[in-house]
Design a protein around this motif. Structure first.
Motif, PDB file in Angstrom:
ATOM      1  N   PHE A   1      49.856  41.108  42.632  1.00  0.00           N
ATOM      2  CA  PHE A   1      49.345  42.314  43.275  1.00  0.00           C
ATOM      3  C   PHE A   1      50.113  43.578  42.890  1.00  0.00           C
ATOM      4  CE2 PHE A   1      47.512  39.079  46.043  1.00  0.00           C
ATOM      5  CZ  PHE A   1      46.238  39.586  46.242  1.00  0.00           C
TER       6      PHE A   1
ATOM      7  N   VAL B   1      36.492  35.254  51.881  1.00  0.00           N
ATOM      8  CA  VAL B   1      37.781  35.352  52.573  1.00  0.00           C
ATOM      9  C   VAL B   1      38.572  36.505  51.980  1.00  0.00           C
ATOM     10  CG1 VAL B   1      37.846  32.903  53.180  1.00  0.00           C
ATOM     11  CG2 VAL B   1      38.822  33.663  51.009  1.00  0.00           C
ATOM     12  N   LYS B   2      39.699  36.845  52.623  1.00  0.00           N
ATOM     13  CA  LYS B   2      40.470  38.015  52.212  1.00  0.00           C
ATOM     14  C   LYS B   2      41.861  37.676  51.676  1.00  0.00           C
ATOM     15  CE  LYS B   2      38.130  41.141  55.455  1.00  0.00           C
ATOM     16  NZ  LYS B   2      38.290  42.097  56.567  1.00  0.00           N
ATOM     17  N   GLU B   3      42.470  36.605  52.145  1.00  0.00           N
ATOM     18  CA  GLU B   3      43.826  36.267  51.725  1.00  0.00           C
ATOM     19  C   GLU B   3      43.813  35.384  50.479  1.00  0.00           C
ATOM     20  OE1 GLU B   3      46.471  37.514  53.113  1.00  0.00           O
ATOM     21  OE2 GLU B   3      45.404  38.524  54.734  1.00  0.00           O
ATOM     22  N   LEU B   4      44.858  35.516  49.635  1.00  0.00           N
ATOM     23  CA  LEU B   4      44.903  34.761  48.393  1.00  0.00           C
ATOM     24  C   LEU B   4      44.963  33.262  48.648  1.00  0.00           C
ATOM     25  CD1 LEU B   4      45.063  34.784  45.296  1.00  0.00           C
ATOM     26  CD2 LEU B   4      47.554  34.894  45.508  1.00  0.00           C
ATOM     27  N   HIS B   5      45.773  32.839  49.625  1.00  0.00           N
ATOM     28  CA  HIS B   5      45.879  31.400  49.881  1.00  0.00           C
ATOM     29  C   HIS B   5      44.565  30.840  50.421  1.00  0.00           C
ATOM     30  CE1 HIS B   5      46.823  33.102  53.869  1.00  0.00           C
ATOM     31  NE2 HIS B   5      46.380  31.957  54.359  1.00  0.00           N
ATOM     32  N   GLN B   6      43.836  31.645  51.198  1.00  0.00           N
ATOM     33  CA  GLN B   6      42.524  31.215  51.661  1.00  0.00           C
ATOM     34  C   GLN B   6      41.539  31.137  50.494  1.00  0.00           C
ATOM     35  OE1 GLN B   6      41.725  34.287  54.539  1.00  0.00           O
ATOM     36  NE2 GLN B   6      42.680  33.167  56.226  1.00  0.00           N
TER      37      GLN B   6
ATOM     38  N   TYR C   1      36.276  34.520  46.953  1.00  0.00           N
ATOM     39  CA  TYR C   1      36.682  35.919  47.080  1.00  0.00           C
ATOM     40  C   TYR C   1      35.696  36.717  47.929  1.00  0.00           C
ATOM     41  CZ  TYR C   1      37.908  40.677  45.549  1.00  0.00           C
ATOM     42  OH  TYR C   1      38.253  41.999  45.509  1.00  0.00           O
TER      43      TYR C   1
ATOM     44  N   TYR D   1      55.090  30.396  44.754  1.00  0.00           N
ATOM     45  CA  TYR D   1      53.929  31.107  45.309  1.00  0.00           C
ATOM     46  C   TYR D   1      54.274  32.556  45.664  1.00  0.00           C
ATOM     47  CZ  TYR D   1      50.159  32.496  48.415  1.00  0.00           C
ATOM     48  OH  TYR D   1      49.138  33.178  49.004  1.00  0.00           O
ATOM     49  N   LYS D   2      55.387  32.791  46.343  1.00  0.00           N
ATOM     50  CA  LYS D   2      55.729  34.147  46.777  1.00  0.00           C
ATOM     51  C   LYS D   2      55.960  35.069  45.587  1.00  0.00           C
ATOM     52  CE  LYS D   2      57.764  32.852  51.238  1.00  0.00           C
ATOM     53  NZ  LYS D   2      58.983  32.875  52.082  1.00  0.00           N
TER      54      LYS D   2
ATOM     55  N   LEU E   1      52.663  35.747  43.941  1.00  0.00           N
ATOM     56  CA  LEU E   1      51.871  36.623  44.795  1.00  0.00           C
ATOM     57  C   LEU E   1      52.287  38.081  44.597  1.00  0.00           C
ATOM     58  CD1 LEU E   1      49.784  36.851  47.140  1.00  0.00           C
ATOM     59  CD2 LEU E   1      51.731  36.649  48.699  1.00  0.00           C
TER      60      LEU E   1
END
Length: 278
Positions: A161, A215-220, A212, A153-154, A157
């Motif tokens: 981006f 929410v703002k965070e990718l995991h959210q 999208y 994931y990291k 991520l």
């Protein structure tokens, strides 16, 4: 109300269809989130149509057609990456070239090899024909892809981006790209029988885009997208059962309906809520 909910569950084909629908509703938005953030949403459509030559060859050779689909999808991803990096062709043109060429090759191979592959089922899906073996296969694909997403994931991520920054610190960006394309291809393979390749891009992108807006965070975005995907899949199955209409389009249209609601009423980006704040 309870009878309305329980009646479809009395049929094995509906239980299998709902199980696969839930799995696809979870898997597609999680993988699609990476494509949305990278502004590569149409890549899902390209990959979906690029598996057709592999299906045709595998069917002719009487090997597992999913193996052929996976190989064909990965080859198309290699080709898009090569065109982007080694030529002046822009990514949108590269995707258009691969999309049309692979799909045309698939149609040609189906004709030349005299395959009896059910093209309608491939294009539009046949979720009511799902067997228990299909449920198990979809569950295994879903578990494997989600496990790999969790483990990397990291890295994904960072690559999503800031690919240049990821390359600068020594992350294997080529491997991450191909790994992500493998995940997209596996997701498409898992989704083919549910909604077909024509509609699979809607499940890859629709629920994630709705999330999208909220929410703002990718995991959210992944988590909420999975919830929206499951709601759309299950609701679409019930609508198709009671109205006796195709299930794939019902699922996709319900997903689109949820997107419209988010577009209008999202607390931060909704068209109507922004007007109210003004």
């Amino acid at each position: 109300m309870l009878d309305w909910l329980l009646e479809p569950l009395g049929f094995e084909f509906m239980r299998n269809a709902l199980a696969v629908g839930v799995l696809i509703g979870i898997l597609c938005p999680i993988i699609g989130a990476y494509l949305i953030v990278q502004r590569m949403s149409l890549l899902g459509d390209v990959m979906a149509h690029s598996v057709l030559p592999g299906l045709a060859i595998a069917f002719f050779l009487r090997i597992n057609i999913l193996i052929g689909a996976f190989v064909s999808g990965i080859i198309s991803a290699f080709l898009i990456a090569w065109l982007r990096s080694q030529t002046r062709i822009k990514v949108d043109a590269a995707m258009a070239i691969v999309f049309s060429s692979f799909f045309a090759l698939g149609i040609l191979l189906l004709t030349l090899l005299r395959n009896k592959l059910d093209l309608d089922s491939f294009l539009f899906g046949d979720i009511l024909g799902v067997t228990w073996q299909d449920v198990v296969r979809t569950a295994l694909i879903t578990a494997m892809v989600l496990l790999l997403v969790r483990v990397f994931y990291k890295e994904l991520l960072f690559y999503t981006f800031d690919p240049l920054g990821a390359q600068a610190i020594g992350l294997p960006v080529e491997s991450l790209y191909l790994g992500l394309m493998a995940a997209v291809t596996l997701t498409i393979i898992a989704s083919m029988q549910t909604v077909g390749v024509v509609l699979v891009v809607a499940m890859l992108i629709g629920p994630g885009t709705t999330a999208y807006l909220l929410v703002k965070e990718l995991h959210q975005m992944m988590g909420l997208g999975a919830v929206i995907g499951v709601v759309a899949s299950v609701s679409g199955m019930y609508v198709s059962y009671y109205l006796n209409v195709p299930s794939g389009p019902c699922i996709v249209l319900l997903s689109f309906g949820l997107l419209l609601l988010a577009l209008l009423f999202s607390p931060s980006q909704g068209l109507l809520t922004q007007h109210d704040r003004a």
